[in-house]
Design a protein around this motif. Structure first.
Motif: not given
Length: 614
Positions: A271-286
């Motif tokens: 959200g600091e760079h793209v406000p609309s993405m503030a609550k977007y979850p992180a996809p799983k990466m290992y």
């Protein structure tokens, strides 16, 4: 990450394998591996040979693997590789050889070994150099037109369609992978990681006990860091690319690496760079931990020299060979290389040799069309005794290669500092009054005709009133031609950036590519337009040069060369634009100088008879 999938993949790759071998391959304890095998046996995924104690894959296990098949790979190769100059002036970094094999070719071959044939290379800088790979390996090339002013976030964005609905490796062309780490099947998205002891500026990974990435920190100590290849599962791409696309569309993200998007998602800071993405979850990466000496990302030529001894004294690069020859040193003593400039006319790099700093200039493609290097050398030879130019160690009138001393702590002149401007004009006066002559002239008419010829009509398409303005310039050229003015040696390119103010109080004028015999007023006019001076500032500059003693003829010539210079450099910029280089508002500003100062000349009664045919 699907452990059943990993178990089946390891059995698939080895055909028949023992429990102990499986535990080692999957980095599991024997107990944990035993439980996993027991469940896989119960599910009918694998079978045990009681006589050999080896496991093999059953039909159901083979079917399980199909959703994990890697479909394709994308290799990023658009960047310039500035830390590898001068090698990358001629060759993209990914095409440099390590132990006689090009880095990108090694990775393509490793991908082929894993059965991955659908490979797209995203190109930009020296894109033509990669064309041969289409025939040699059957790859596809994808051009990123924004490579020169944006970072890898944009490059991955340009390749986004290559990931949709696919399991895809994302690789960098300049990685060197010792043992093949690519597989036919991958059971979850991952980022390659190596362990770095002590302090590091790399991107450090945080992960759960099961290896799931939970955070990223830029810099750290004794950490596993992002390093090398990445794998995007189709599920990861489906969640990740909508976010990356939002980043691309948001101003201020142009210089970001694509990993910044992943880091922001993991750190919950999107959200600091793209406000609309503030609550977007992180996809799983290992995290995919790699052993020491497996993955290499060479940061500069010095690191490559340590790894591959060939580069110590035989880089097979013309500029490096020349520097070593001129300074009578082995190539290994040419260190601290840094890119200073890259363009169509010149490319330059800074380097150190035996505790002294130098600049090597390499003429770019097409330089013979734009610059006469023999004439440039003649100027440097002629002015050597004046001590007003940079200290040239070597200059070739044939190739245009130049090696000169670098002045530590020097600064460029400031066109907004009248104190600086006064010192610059004092040096120009010294040049004009030196009495030094060369056998060639800077002919404004010839240069305008030349640039117009190489624009090939493009200029007329850009400017609606071009023919009208061209007629005005012809009038000025005729009037100047009727004046019996003394010619002196002139610099022509007297932009403030070409004046170096040295720490000891000295001053130098560098870059004499356009220098030749001409009316001395041209240097004052060029200084005015290069500095984007308004009328008041232009008048002040003229007064400084002339010490307040300005004749009507001097002012007429000064105004004429401002107009003609604006027209000439506008054509120069139009030509550069026609071959893909852009200079923002520069073209418009130069064209306005041509029009406005012509208007000043023809509306001022003081200039009515100067150079006229009345």
């Amino acid at each position: 990450m699907d452990r059943f999938g990993l178990l089946c993949r390891n059995i698939y790759e080895k055909k028949r394998v023992t429990q102990r071998e499986l535990a080692a391959a999957m980095d599991l304890s024997l107990g944990t591996c035993n439980h996993l095998i027991r469940d896989a046996l119960a599910d009918g995924l694998i079978a045990l040979d009681p006589q050999t104690g080896e496991y093999s894959l059953l039909k159901k296990g083979v079917e399980l693997l199909q959703k994990y098949r890697v479909n394709s790979a994308v290799i990023l190769a658009a960047g310039f590789g500035s830390r590898f100059v001068p090698l990358t002036f001629e060759t993209p970094k990914g095409l440099l050889e390590v132990f006689g094999e090009r880095m990108i070719e090694r990775q393509i071959s490793q991908l082929h070994e894993a059965g991955i044939m659908d490979i797209t290379i995203v190109v930009g800088y020296l894109k033509e150099k990669f064309e041969y790979l289409i025939d040699k390996f059957g790859v596809k090339l994808l051009y990123n037109p924004e490579y020169h002013n944006k970072n890898t976030l944009t490059t991955v964005y340009r390749a986004r369609d290559c990931f949709k609905g696919k399991n895809t490796y994302l690789l960098s062309s300049d990685n060197w992978i010792r043992e093949n780490m690519y597989h036919t099947y991958e059971c979850g998205a991952w980022y390659s990681s190596v362990y770095m002891e002590g302090a590091t500026s790399e991107w450090c990974l945080e992960a759960s006990k099961k290896g799931l990435l939970t955070g990223v920190a830029v810099g750290g100590s004794d950490s596993w860091v992002m390093y090398g290849p990445v794998y995007f599962s189709r599920e990861f791409s489906e969640e990740f690319f909508p976010v990356l696309e939002k980043y691309y569309e948001t101003p201020g993200t142009e210089q970001m690496y694509w990993e910044q998007v992943l880091a922001d998602l993991l750190n919950r800071t999107a959200g600091e760079h793209v406000p609309s993405m503030a609550k977007y979850p992180a996809p799983k990466m290992y995290i995919n931990r790699q052993p020491e000496n497996q993955v290499y990302e060479f940061e500069n030529l010095e690191e490559l020299r340590v790894f591959d001894e060939k580069y110590r004294n035989n880089s097979n690069n013309a500029a490096m060979e020349l520097v070593a020859e001129v300074l009578h040193i082995p190539e290994s003593e040419v260190t601290d290389l840094k890119c200073l400039k890259t363009g169509m006319t010149n490319k330059s790099f800074l380097f150190k040799a035996r505790e002294r700093s130098y600049i090597c200039r390499i003429p770019g493609p097409g330089t013979d069309l734009l610059i006469n290097r023999a004439q440039e050398k003649a100027v440097y030879d002629a002015i050597k005794s004046l001590g007003i130019s940079e200290h040239v160690i070597y200059m070739s009138g044939d190739t245009g290669y130049k090696i000169s001393e670098f002045y530590e702590g020097a600064r460029n002149g400031d066109p907004r500092s009248w104190q600086d401007v006064a010192r610059c004009m004092e040096l120009v006066h010294r040049l004009h009054n030196s009495g030094i002559q060369v056998d060639h002239s800077f002919d404004m008419r010839e240069r305008i005709d030349f640039y117009e010829s190489i624009c090939k009509g493009y200029e007329k398409n850009l400017f609606e009133d071009y023919d009208h303005v061209r007629g005005h310039m012809n009038t000025l050229l005729k009037r100047l031609g009727r004046l019996d003015r003394k010619k002196t040696l002139c610099h022509i390119d007297s932009v403030c950036d070409n004046f170096l103010f040295l720490p000891d109080g000295g001053i130098r004028l560098i870059d004499w590519e356009y220098a030749g015999m001409c009316d001395p007023m041209i240097d004052v006019s060029m200084a005015a337009i290069y500095s984007y001076y308004n009328e008041e500032e232009a008048e002040k500059l003229l007064a400084i040069y002339c010490s307040g003693n300005i004749s009507a003829e001097d002012r007429f010539v000064y105004y004429s060369y401002i107009a003609l210079g604006g027209f000439l450099w506008c054509l120069w910029a139009v030509y550069k634009s026609s071959i893909g280089e852009e200079f923002g508002e520069y073209t418009l500003i130069m064209y306005r100088y041509a029009k406005e100062y012509y208007k000043k000349i023809v509306t001022d009664p003081a200039f009515l008879l100067i150079g006229s045919d009345f």
